[in-house]
Motif scaffolding. Structure first.
Motif, PDB file in Angstrom:
ATOM      1  N   GLN A 146       3.932   3.495  -6.572  1.00 16.32           N
ATOM      2  CA  GLN A 146       3.929   2.186  -6.339  1.00 16.32           C
ATOM      3  C   GLN A 146       4.285   1.947  -5.008  1.00 16.32           C
ATOM      4  OE1 GLN A 146       7.420   0.633  -5.287  1.00 16.32           O
ATOM      5  NE2 GLN A 146       6.792  -1.285  -5.261  1.00 16.32           N
ATOM      6  N   SER A 147       4.830   2.427  -4.209  1.00 14.91           N
ATOM      7  CA  SER A 147       5.118   2.116  -2.783  1.00 14.91           C
ATOM      8  C   SER A 147       3.770   1.976  -1.955  1.00 14.91           C
ATOM      9  CB  SER A 147       5.960   3.200  -2.022  1.00 14.91           C
ATOM     10  OG  SER A 147       5.516   4.455  -2.003  1.00 14.91           O
ATOM     11  N   VAL A 148       2.749   3.150  -2.193  1.00 16.80           N
ATOM     12  CA  VAL A 148       1.497   2.969  -1.548  1.00 16.80           C
ATOM     13  C   VAL A 148       0.698   1.815  -2.254  1.00 16.80           C
ATOM     14  CG1 VAL A 148      -0.637   4.277  -1.380  1.00 16.80           C
ATOM     15  CG2 VAL A 148       1.502   5.515  -1.278  1.00 16.80           C
ATOM     16  N   THR A 149       0.760   1.520  -3.587  1.00 24.39           N
ATOM     17  CA  THR A 149      -0.101   0.543  -4.171  1.00 24.39           C
ATOM     18  C   THR A 149       0.508  -0.885  -3.265  1.00 24.39           C
ATOM     19  OG1 THR A 149      -0.371   1.819  -6.209  1.00 24.39           O
ATOM     20  CG2 THR A 149      -0.773  -0.607  -6.123  1.00 24.39           C
ATOM     21  N   ALA A 150       1.821  -1.118  -3.348  1.00 26.57           N
ATOM     22  CA  ALA A 150       2.245  -2.202  -2.912  1.00 26.57           C
ATOM     23  C   ALA A 150       1.934  -2.596  -1.468  1.00 26.57           C
ATOM     24  CB  ALA A 150       3.844  -2.253  -3.037  1.00 26.57           C
ATOM     25  N   ALA A 151       1.671  -1.598  -0.689  1.00 24.97           N
ATOM     26  CA  ALA A 151       1.468  -1.681   0.530  1.00 24.97           C
ATOM     27  C   ALA A 151      -0.137  -1.906   0.820  1.00 24.97           C
ATOM     28  CB  ALA A 151       1.784  -0.279   1.543  1.00 24.97           C
ATOM     29  N   MET A 152      -0.733  -1.243  -0.030  1.00 25.81           N
ATOM     30  CA  MET A 152      -2.322  -1.612   0.052  1.00 25.81           C
ATOM     31  C   MET A 152      -2.721  -3.036  -0.644  1.00 25.81           C
ATOM     32  SD  MET A 152      -3.821   1.066   1.283  1.00 25.81           S
ATOM     33  CE  MET A 152      -2.569   1.027   2.406  1.00 25.81           C
ATOM     34  N   HIS A 153      -2.055  -3.562  -1.344  1.00 18.93           N
ATOM     35  CA  HIS A 153      -2.124  -4.652  -1.875  1.00 18.93           C
ATOM     36  C   HIS A 153      -1.874  -5.680  -0.952  1.00 18.93           C
ATOM     37  CE1 HIS A 153      -4.132  -4.310  -5.740  1.00 18.93           C
ATOM     38  NE2 HIS A 153      -3.427  -3.504  -6.133  1.00 18.93           N
ATOM     39  N   GLU A 154      -0.683  -5.803  -0.126  1.00 16.90           N
ATOM     40  CA  GLU A 154      -0.083  -6.188   0.828  1.00 16.90           C
ATOM     41  C   GLU A 154      -1.276  -6.572   2.001  1.00 16.90           C
ATOM     42  OE1 GLU A 154       3.393  -6.785   4.297  1.00 16.90           O
ATOM     43  OE2 GLU A 154       3.468  -5.364   2.788  1.00 16.90           O
ATOM     44  N   LEU A 155      -1.709  -5.306   2.357  1.00 17.79           N
ATOM     45  CA  LEU A 155      -2.669  -5.184   3.434  1.00 17.79           C
ATOM     46  C   LEU A 155      -3.861  -5.936   2.892  1.00 17.79           C
ATOM     47  CD1 LEU A 155      -3.761  -4.054   6.102  1.00 17.79           C
ATOM     48  CD2 LEU A 155      -4.340  -1.980   4.949  1.00 17.79           C
ATOM     49  N   ALA A 156      -4.486  -5.817   1.650  1.00 19.48           N
ATOM     50  CA  ALA A 156      -5.748  -6.598   1.191  1.00 19.48           C
ATOM     51  C   ALA A 156      -5.539  -8.168   1.387  1.00 19.48           C
ATOM     52  CB  ALA A 156      -5.909  -6.287  -0.243  1.00 19.48           C
ATOM     53  N   GLU A 214      -7.881  -8.175 -12.126  1.00 20.24           N
ATOM     54  CA  GLU A 214      -8.981  -9.373 -11.688  1.00 20.24           C
ATOM     55  C   GLU A 214      -8.155 -10.131 -10.767  1.00 20.24           C
ATOM     56  OE1 GLU A 214     -10.386 -11.331 -15.015  1.00 20.24           O
ATOM     57  OE2 GLU A 214     -11.092  -9.669 -16.467  1.00 20.24           O
ATOM     58  N   PHE A 215      -6.798 -10.504 -11.059  1.00 19.68           N
ATOM     59  CA  PHE A 215      -6.258 -11.357  -9.911  1.00 19.68           C
ATOM     60  C   PHE A 215      -6.118 -10.528  -8.797  1.00 19.68           C
ATOM     61  CE2 PHE A 215      -2.102 -12.458  -8.051  1.00 19.68           C
ATOM     62  CZ  PHE A 215      -2.272 -13.816  -7.866  1.00 19.68           C
ATOM     63  N   HIS A 216      -5.564  -9.209  -8.673  1.00 24.81           N
ATOM     64  CA  HIS A 216      -5.235  -8.607  -7.510  1.00 24.81           C
ATOM     65  C   HIS A 216      -6.587  -8.223  -6.703  1.00 24.81           C
ATOM     66  CE1 HIS A 216      -0.910  -8.921  -7.633  1.00 24.81           C
ATOM     67  NE2 HIS A 216      -1.084  -8.431  -8.812  1.00 24.81           N
ATOM     68  N   GLY A 217      -7.722  -8.111  -7.585  1.00 20.73           N
ATOM     69  CA  GLY A 217      -9.027  -7.437  -7.225  1.00 20.73           C
ATOM     70  C   GLY A 217      -9.708  -8.653  -6.264  1.00 20.73           C
ATOM     71  N   VAL A 218      -9.191  -9.830  -6.467  1.00 27.21           N
ATOM     72  CA  VAL A 218     -10.096 -10.873  -5.764  1.00 27.21           C
ATOM     73  C   VAL A 218      -9.790 -10.409  -4.139  1.00 27.21           C
ATOM     74  CG1 VAL A 218     -10.130 -13.164  -5.028  1.00 27.21           C
ATOM     75  CG2 VAL A 218      -9.975 -12.671  -7.289  1.00 27.21           C
ATOM     76  N   ALA A 219      -8.454 -10.466  -3.712  1.00 25.52           N
ATOM     77  CA  ALA A 219      -8.069 -10.155  -2.433  1.00 25.52           C
ATOM     78  C   ALA A 219      -8.650  -8.651  -1.953  1.00 25.52           C
ATOM     79  CB  ALA A 219      -6.757 -10.201  -2.215  1.00 25.52           C
ATOM     80  N   VAL A 220      -8.388  -7.708  -2.978  1.00 21.23           N
ATOM     81  CA  VAL A 220      -9.152  -6.375  -2.312  1.00 21.23           C
ATOM     82  C   VAL A 220     -10.476  -6.450  -2.171  1.00 21.23           C
ATOM     83  CG1 VAL A 220      -9.574  -4.129  -3.531  1.00 21.23           C
ATOM     84  CG2 VAL A 220      -7.305  -5.231  -4.036  1.00 21.23           C
ATOM     85  N   ALA A 221     -11.268  -7.138  -3.024  1.00 14.33           N
ATOM     86  CA  ALA A 221     -12.649  -7.314  -2.761  1.00 14.33           C
ATOM     87  C   ALA A 221     -12.982  -8.188  -1.589  1.00 14.33           C
ATOM     88  CB  ALA A 221     -13.516  -7.987  -3.949  1.00 14.33           C
ATOM     89  N   ALA A 222     -12.147  -9.057  -1.230  1.00  9.39           N
ATOM     90  CA  ALA A 222     -12.334  -9.967   0.013  1.00  9.39           C
ATOM     91  C   ALA A 222     -12.051  -9.261   1.167  1.00  9.39           C
ATOM     92  CB  ALA A 222     -11.574 -11.275  -0.175  1.00  9.39           C
ATOM     93  N   SER A 223     -11.166  -8.441   1.309  1.00 10.73           N
ATOM     94  CA  SER A 223     -10.885  -7.538   2.431  1.00 10.73           C
ATOM     95  C   SER A 223     -11.967  -6.792   2.880  1.00 10.73           C
ATOM     96  CB  SER A 223      -9.652  -6.708   1.988  1.00 10.73           C
ATOM     97  OG  SER A 223      -9.994  -5.457   1.228  1.00 10.73           O
ATOM     98  N   ALA A 224     -12.750  -6.580   1.982  1.00 12.10           N
ATOM     99  CA  ALA A 224     -14.013  -5.595   2.491  1.00 12.10           C
ATOM    100  C   ALA A 224     -13.586  -4.186   2.891  1.00 12.10           C
ATOM    101  CB  ALA A 224     -15.187  -6.345   3.436  1.00 12.10           C
ATOM    102  N   ASN A 225     -12.517  -3.740   2.608  1.00 11.59           N
ATOM    103  CA  ASN A 225     -12.010  -2.557   3.056  1.00 11.59           C
ATOM    104  C   ASN A 225     -12.105  -1.302   2.135  1.00 11.59           C
ATOM    105  OD1 ASN A 225     -10.202  -0.460   4.086  1.00 11.59           O
ATOM    106  ND2 ASN A 225      -8.839  -1.732   4.906  1.00 11.59           N
ATOM    107  N   GLY A 226     -13.291  -0.341   2.433  1.00 16.58           N
ATOM    108  CA  GLY A 226     -13.454   0.586   1.427  1.00 16.58           C
ATOM    109  C   GLY A 226     -12.313   1.583   1.269  1.00 16.58           C
ATOM    110  N   ALA A 227     -11.636   1.844   2.518  1.00 18.86           N
ATOM    111  CA  ALA A 227     -10.568   3.025   2.465  1.00 18.86           C
ATOM    112  C   ALA A 227      -9.695   2.506   1.552  1.00 18.86           C
ATOM    113  CB  ALA A 227     -10.006   3.078   3.783  1.00 18.86           C
ATOM    114  N   LEU A 228      -9.280   1.016   1.698  1.00 16.40           N
ATOM    115  CA  LEU A 228      -8.284   0.618   0.946  1.00 16.40           C
ATOM    116  C   LEU A 228      -8.503   0.646  -0.567  1.00 16.40           C
ATOM    117  CD1 LEU A 228      -6.546  -2.916   1.631  1.00 16.40           C
ATOM    118  CD2 LEU A 228      -7.210  -2.241  -0.676  1.00 16.40           C
TER     119      LEU A 228
END
Length: 226
Positions: free
Chosen positions: A89-99, A140-154
């Motif tokens: 949870q802590s890692v996932t929250a941080a990654m979505h914030e970064l995205a 799908e909702f959170h995936g939009v920002a993840v895809a738009a971040s274009a950060n493969g490591a994230l």
């Protein structure tokens, strides 16, 4: 629940990746229950592929905390461990914030509309008590920002830890406690549309933080069982 008797679920041409996805999803949705033993022979019959891609898939699942293996003895579906879930949870929250932070400066109108549409599907799924559809729409909702971040490591980090967390989320979205996420999603979209990076990032972290009370409940239950 015993391993399903259907055969040939994975095309032989798809092999390793699809074997991983099918086994991962079966663990997350409870088809393969915590503590269930997974034998190569049963999995070969179920998926309709050879042992090699199955063993490779099980190795990946072990790295994600979804299975446990004792070489030469057994492989089982991991029980839901509260400490591992908290770490995820802590890692996932941080990654979505970064995205959100990385995506927001370039987030398009079409992407914002995609988030709104996903949240509408999410609300509809929750209203209909369709947990699978709710999880898909949330992805799908959170995936939009993840895809738009274009950060493969994230993305790679999320692919590793999200399945473990989804086991917890199935409990949340099957109860009324998941309904508050609809409003939180709407706030995230509004903040993104306003260009408020700090506000959107904080709202995203808070949204993923709503899992903490459920993790507390899980931890208390495990302590009582011990």
């Amino acid at each position: 629940m015993p391993i399903p008797r259907s055969r040939g679920l994975v095309s032989r041409s798809l092999l390793r990746e699809n074997a991983y996805q099918v086994l991962r999803d079966a663990i997350v949705d409870g088809t393969l229950a915590p503590g269930e033993r997974l034998s190569d022979g049963d999995l070969v019959e179920w998926l309709g592929i050879s042992r090699t891609p199955i063993r490779e898939a099980l190795s990946r699942l072990e790295q994600s905390g979804l299975v446990r293996t004792k070489p030469g003895r057994y492989t089982i579906v991991s029980p839901l461990d509260s400490r591992e879930a908290r770490d995820a949870q802590s890692v996932t929250a941080a990654m979505h914030e970064l995205a959100v932070r990385q995506a927001l400066p370039n987030l398009s109108t079409a992407e914002l509309e995609a988030m709104r549409a996903a949240n509408a599907r999410f609300a509809e799924a929750l209203a209909g008590n369709d947990v699978d559809a709710a999880l898909a729409a949330d992805d799908e909702f959170h995936g939009v920002a993840v895809a738009a971040s274009a950060n493969g490591a994230l993305r790679a980090v999320l692919e590793r830890f999200t399945p473990l967390l989804r086991r917890v989320e199935r409990l949340r979205f099957s109860s009324l406690s998941g309904r508050g996420s609809v409003g939180q999603h709407s706030s995230i979209v509004d903040l993104c549309a306003a260009g408020d990076v700090e506000g959107a990032a904080a709202a995203t972290r808070a949204n993923w933080g709503t899992l903490v009370p459920l993790l507390d409940t899980l931890s208390e239950a495990q302590e009582k069982a011990d």
